[in-house]
Design a protein around this motif. Structure first.
Motif, short mmCIF file in Angstrom:
data_model
loop_
_atom_site.label_atom_id
_atom_site.label_comp_id
_atom_site.label_asym_id
_atom_site.label_seq_id
_atom_site.Cartn_x
_atom_site.Cartn_y
_atom_site.Cartn_z
N VAL A 7 0.84 -1.19 0.00
CA VAL A 7 0.00 0.00 0.00
C VAL A 7 0.88 1.25 0.00
CG1 VAL A 7 -1.78 -1.24 1.30
CG2 VAL A 7 -0.15 0.23 2.53
N GLY A 8 0.28 2.36 -0.42
CA GLY A 8 1.02 3.61 -0.41
C GLY A 8 0.09 4.79 -0.66
N GLY A 9 0.57 5.98 -0.29
CA GLY A 9 -0.20 7.19 -0.48
C GLY A 9 0.14 7.88 -1.78
N LEU A 10 -0.88 8.32 -2.49
CA LEU A 10 -0.69 8.94 -3.79
C LEU A 10 0.05 10.27 -3.69
CD1 LEU A 10 -1.40 8.60 -6.81
CD2 LEU A 10 -3.52 9.87 -6.37
N GLY A 33 4.28 8.86 -5.48
CA GLY A 33 2.95 8.30 -5.24
C GLY A 33 2.67 6.97 -5.88
N GLU A 34 3.57 6.47 -6.74
CA GLU A 34 3.33 5.19 -7.41
C GLU A 34 4.44 4.17 -7.18
OE1 GLU A 34 2.45 5.88 -11.51
OE2 GLU A 34 0.57 6.93 -11.08
N PHE A 46 -3.85 4.88 -1.18
CA PHE A 46 -4.56 5.88 -0.39
C PHE A 46 -4.44 7.21 -1.12
CE2 PHE A 46 -3.14 2.66 2.65
CZ PHE A 46 -4.30 2.42 3.37
N THR A 47 -5.53 7.68 -1.69
CA THR A 47 -5.45 8.85 -2.55
C THR A 47 -5.30 10.16 -1.77
OG1 THR A 47 -7.87 9.00 -2.62
CG2 THR A 47 -6.78 7.75 -4.38
N GLY A 100 0.01 10.80 2.19
CA GLY A 100 1.34 10.70 1.63
C GLY A 100 2.07 9.47 2.12
N HIS A 101 3.29 9.67 2.64
CA HIS A 101 4.13 8.55 3.01
C HIS A 101 3.62 7.82 4.24
CE1 HIS A 101 7.83 6.28 2.86
NE2 HIS A 101 8.10 6.55 4.12
N SER A 102 2.96 8.52 5.14
CA SER A 102 2.54 7.93 6.41
C SER A 102 1.03 7.83 6.50
CB SER A 102 3.11 8.74 7.59
OG SER A 102 4.51 8.79 7.53
N SER A 103 0.44 7.03 5.63
CA SER A 103 -1.02 6.88 5.62
C SER A 103 -1.53 6.38 6.95
CB SER A 103 -1.44 5.91 4.50
OG SER A 103 -1.02 6.38 3.25
#
Length: 272
Positions: free
Chosen positions: A205-208, A215-216, A233-234, A237-240
């Protein structure tokens, strides 16, 4: 707080709750305490363990002997001490260097693995971002001012939650100063041949809006891990896990439940 002596370090970790074991491993700018919003949610139905990686907050080590190759062995020793069966493990950013190599090497330890906002050790062209990460954390360690957005926080979070951002920064200052640039050493790379027969259910998982690693990047990492699913997670950022904890907790709980790691209530989840 439990402590565990391992070669070159004394590891500190926190355990609370009852049920199946759910482990959280933090990233380079944090320590176990940053998962307070996950602990408050999950320890009602899981046994939650949050590990201070060696050199971070309560897990003291010799900086001269520090190397990320030790991370997966550290996690293995903690699981030896605390796991009573396969565990679900959630690794944030640099924490993936704990979880993924161990999952490749000893898959029987894992019910499920979640890798969050990380290039992961699964090697590919996306690993070029590690130089940018190293430079920015090097500037932080040298006392230079680095904007929170360049460390992965969104503009919205910085503007609306300065109190929680300050908490994060205070926690980060509890850590030892270590050479984290070694995270890009070739010996740590997991190549396609390492993943032959890989069978641990894995979610990346990651933040856009991640300005630290992009973001990808998590999508590129997922493509390097056989069978891995991905989720974006749209709005973070880095720390969703820190910026939108309810959303993050829901995604984690659904994924691990789908793969049989139910809470002690026995309630399953739906796919992400």
């Amino acid at each position: 707080m439990p402590y565990l002596d391992v070669p070159g370090a004394r590891l500190r970790y926190d355990v609370s709750g009852d049920g199946r074991l759910l482990v959280f491993v933090h990233g380079a700018g944090a320590n176990a305490t940053v998962f307070f919003q996950q602990v408050a949610h999950f320890n009602r139905s899981y046994r939650v363990l949050c590990l201070d990686m060696r050199g971070f907050r309560g897990s003291h080590c010799d900086p001269e002997r520090f190397h990320p190759r030790q991370f997966s062995d550290d996690l293995a020793r903690v699981l030896d001490a605390e796991a009573r069966g396969p565990a679900a493990v959630v690794c944030q950013s640099m924490g993936a260097w704990s979880g993924l190599p161990l999952a490749v090497r000893e898959p029987e330890r894992f019910a499920a693995l979640v890798l969050s906002s990380s290039p992961t050790p699964a090697y590919g062209p996306h690993h070029t971002v590690l130089q940018q990460v190293s430079d920015r954390f090097g500037n932080v360690a040298a006392g230079k001012k680095v904007a929170p957005q360049d460390l992965g926080f969104t503009d919205k979070f910085v503007q609306e939650r300065p109190d929680v951002l300050t908490l994060y920064q205070m926690l980060a200052r509890m850590n030892q100063k270590l050479d984290l640039s070694k995270i890009s050493d070739p010996e740590l790379r997991l190549l396609p041949e390492h993943f032959v027969g890989y069978r641990v259910p894995t979610l990346v998982v990651g933040g856009l809006q991640n300005r630290l690693i992009g973001g990808e990047t998590h999508l590129a990492a997922a493509r390097c891990i056989p069978g891995a699913q991905d989720y974006t997670f749209t709005n973070s950022g880095h720390s969703s896990y820190f910026e939108e904890p309810d959303h993050f907790n829901r995604v984690v709980e659904q994924f691990i439940s789908v793969h049989g790691h139910f809470s002690q209530t026995g309630e399953g989840g739906k796919p992400c």
